[in-house]
Design a protein around this motif. Structure first.
Motif, short mmCIF file in Angstrom:
data_model
loop_
_atom_site.label_atom_id
_atom_site.label_comp_id
_atom_site.label_asym_id
_atom_site.label_seq_id
_atom_site.Cartn_x
_atom_site.Cartn_y
_atom_site.Cartn_z
N UNK A 260 -42.42 -21.91 22.03
CA UNK A 260 -42.52 -23.25 22.46
C UNK A 260 -43.91 -23.88 22.16
N UNK A 261 -44.90 -23.36 21.72
CA UNK A 261 -45.98 -24.15 21.42
C UNK A 261 -46.74 -22.88 20.20
N UNK A 262 -47.72 -23.60 19.74
CA UNK A 262 -48.60 -22.67 18.74
C UNK A 262 -49.25 -21.66 19.62
N UNK A 263 -48.90 -20.18 19.71
CA UNK A 263 -49.29 -19.20 20.38
C UNK A 263 -50.90 -19.17 20.27
N UNK A 264 -51.41 -19.41 19.06
CA UNK A 264 -52.83 -19.52 18.79
C UNK A 264 -53.62 -20.41 19.65
N UNK A 265 -52.88 -21.49 20.30
CA UNK A 265 -53.90 -22.67 20.94
C UNK A 265 -53.28 -22.36 22.65
N UNK A 266 -52.04 -22.05 22.88
CA UNK A 266 -51.37 -21.51 23.90
C UNK A 266 -51.01 -20.53 24.13
N UNK A 267 -51.80 -19.46 24.72
CA UNK A 267 -51.45 -18.05 24.52
C UNK A 267 -50.20 -17.57 25.40
N UNK A 268 -49.88 -18.49 26.43
CA UNK A 268 -48.68 -18.22 27.23
C UNK A 268 -47.28 -18.68 26.67
N UNK A 269 -47.50 -19.36 25.25
CA UNK A 269 -46.23 -19.81 24.79
C UNK A 269 -45.07 -18.80 24.67
N UNK A 270 -43.86 -19.12 24.75
CA UNK A 270 -42.86 -18.22 24.85
C UNK A 270 -41.74 -18.26 23.44
N UNK A 271 -41.46 -17.10 22.94
CA UNK A 271 -40.57 -17.36 21.96
C UNK A 271 -39.42 -17.72 22.39
N UNK A 272 -38.80 -18.42 21.50
CA UNK A 272 -37.47 -19.08 21.88
C UNK A 272 -36.35 -18.12 21.30
N UNK A 273 -35.31 -18.00 21.97
CA UNK A 273 -34.12 -17.08 21.53
C UNK A 273 -33.53 -18.01 20.41
N UNK A 274 -33.39 -19.22 20.79
CA UNK A 274 -32.69 -20.18 19.96
C UNK A 274 -33.25 -21.47 19.95
N UNK A 275 -32.96 -22.34 18.73
CA UNK A 275 -33.42 -23.95 18.85
C UNK A 275 -32.41 -24.62 18.03
N UNK A 276 -31.95 -25.85 18.13
CA UNK A 276 -31.26 -26.67 17.61
C UNK A 276 -31.80 -27.00 16.21
N UNK A 277 -30.90 -27.36 15.29
CA UNK A 277 -31.41 -27.99 13.93
C UNK A 277 -32.42 -29.10 14.36
N UNK A 278 -31.80 -30.17 14.96
CA UNK A 278 -32.46 -31.34 15.25
C UNK A 278 -33.87 -31.07 15.93
N UNK B 248 -36.03 -15.95 16.12
CA UNK B 248 -35.35 -17.15 16.89
C UNK B 248 -34.20 -17.57 15.85
N UNK B 249 -32.99 -17.97 16.47
CA UNK B 249 -31.75 -18.48 15.63
C UNK B 249 -31.81 -20.00 15.58
N UNK B 250 -31.91 -20.67 14.37
CA UNK B 250 -31.82 -21.98 14.55
C UNK B 250 -30.34 -22.47 14.28
N UNK B 251 -29.83 -23.29 14.92
CA UNK B 251 -28.25 -23.48 14.94
C UNK B 251 -28.11 -25.03 15.48
N UNK B 252 -26.80 -25.51 15.39
CA UNK B 252 -26.21 -26.69 15.77
C UNK B 252 -26.44 -27.11 17.06
N UNK B 253 -25.65 -26.04 17.93
CA UNK B 253 -25.89 -26.08 19.42
C UNK B 253 -26.36 -24.99 19.87
N UNK B 254 -27.24 -24.97 21.13
CA UNK B 254 -27.70 -23.85 21.49
C UNK B 254 -27.15 -23.78 23.21
#
Ligand code: ASP
Ligand code: MG
Length: 402
Positions: free
Chosen positions: A180-198, A238-244
């Motif tokens: 969700x954000x650069x983990x080095x800058x925001x340690x609470x950043x969360x890993x996304x399971x998926x995200x759209x191409x756009x 993280x899966x990058x796809x058309x629709x999440x």
């Protein structure tokens, strides 16, 4: 049996131990019965070191010779990794860009892929060999070596996956996926399971350095199944796809871009044609403009401010000052101590109030906004550079609660 394209970045193959680890991942994928094509980047800082070597000899080498030099980094990686796999008893072959038919245009240093024949790759796979391919390189119509631009190995991998209709294209890197954000800058950043191409495209061009943005464009165009995952921990990325299936109201990520400068023209005449004249001067110098803000005219004058990449700042100021008389501004202010922070989310189109939350988060942190720009799936603000990390933390807290 599936066809899997894997790409490992420079940090994942930086030394002998890391190459052995990568070879282990490749061997496991192969032994599970898959056809495996692997794209590698140059080891560690090799590409930067090569650029330095070139500069020592000639600060302005021709782009053709520079590409000839830079392409060697990837060749080292594939041959070394092939040796690691040979030692493990695996059938393997390494191939360069021209050997796999990676045809590009002749824009040395930033070449575009025209076509990949992949014939040779197919023949090798038919022999049940693991195929290692040098990323970032191709050849043009003169049979000269070209490179695809910094970070271009991602694009090599996606192009091969698209051309060969691979079942999956895995981009292995030193983080566990897209956050969700650069983990080095925001340690609470969360890993996304998926995200759209756009969303991924926006994040990539807004400064999140996970994927080369041309690789995401290609993946979207050809519907490549893309996954970003870690070379060090074996878990899903993280899966990058058309629709999440992501909840609609949330954003996917927050990015910052520090490579930005703001220029303000004060006291322009408030009359038709002024914006045209200002931006024509810059367009003539091939300078890209990002955010633009024009003030309401008062006493027949108005101000226009806009942002450019840091590297274009001096050229822009010079061009504007050279045309000061014709453009008729009173003064020019410039600052490179600014930063663009953006939120990205496909759900924004359908849920109002997302921007408000962002502004509230900035207010919570007492951060002043200099400029705002929005699109269907993003909101960007320009703020003081020194406040950028604080801004990202506050926005992250507002949207994700941590
Ligand atoms: N080695 C090249 C670079 O550093 C390509 C890549 O890593 O993708 O830009
Ligand atoms: Mg890279």
């Amino acid at each position: 049996m599936a066809l899997i394209v894997q790409k490992f970045g420079g940090s994942s193959v930086a030394d002998a131990e890391k190459i052995r680890r990568v070879a282990g991942i490749i061997a496991d994928t192969y032994q599970a019965g898959n056809d495996v094509v692997v794209v590698l980047s140059a080891q560690g800082d090799t590409t930067d070191d090569l650029l330095e070597k070139a500069a020592e000899i000639n600060p302005k080498p021709s782009k053709r010779e520079l590409d000839m030099l830079l392409s060697t980094g990837e060749q080292i990686s594939i041959s070394l990794c092939a040796m690691a796999l040979e030692k493990m008893g695996m059938p393997v072959i390494s191939l360069t860009g021209w050997q796999i038919g990676m045809q590009t245009n002749s824009n040395y240093g930033n070449a575009r892929i025209k076509e990949v024949s992949c014939e040779r790759i197919r023949r090798e796979l038919d022999q049940r060999r693991i195929v290692l391919v040098a990323g970032f390189q191709g050849i043009n119509k003169y049979d000269d070596i070209t490179t695809l631009g910094r970070g271009g190995s991602d694009t090599t991998a996606v192009a091969i996956a698209a051309a060969m209709h691979a079942d999956l294209c895995q981009i292995y890197t030193d983080v566990e996926g897209v956050y969700t954000c650069d983990p080095r800058k925001v340690p609470t950043a969360i890993k996304l399971e998926e995200i759209t191409f756009d969303e991924m495209l926006e994040l990539a061009s807004l400064g999140a350095q996970v994927l080369h943005n041309r690789s995401v464009e290609l993946a979207k165009k050809y519907g490549v199944n893309l996954e970003v995952l870690s070379s060090y921990v074996r878990k899903p990325g993280t899966k990058v796809k058309e629709v999440t299936k992501m909840e609609e109201t949330k954003i996917s990520g927050i990015a910052k871009d520090s490579n930005i400068a703001r220029i303000a023209l004060i006291g322009l005449k408030d009359e038709p044609g002024i914006a045209f004249k200002v931006f024509r001067v810059l367009a003539n110098k091939n300078i890209n403009i990002d955010i633009i803000l024009q003030s309401i005219g008062r006493d027949d004058t108005e101000d226009i401010s806009f942002t450019v990449a840091k590297g274009d700042m001096d050229a822009a100021v010079e061009a504007l000052n050279a045309n000061k008389g014709a453009l008729g501004f009173k003064s020019l202010e410039v600052s490179d101590k600014v930063c663009k922070v953006s939120i990205v989310g496909a759900g924004m189109i359908s849920s109002p109030g997302i921007a408000v939350l962002m502004f509230e988060a900035l207010y919570d942190a007492k951060i002043n906004i200099h400029m705002i720009s929005t699109s269907e799936i993003k909101v960007s603000v320009l703020i003081d550079a020194e406040k950028a990390d604080l801004a990202m933390q506050s926005i992250h807290k507002k949207f994700f609660g941590v």
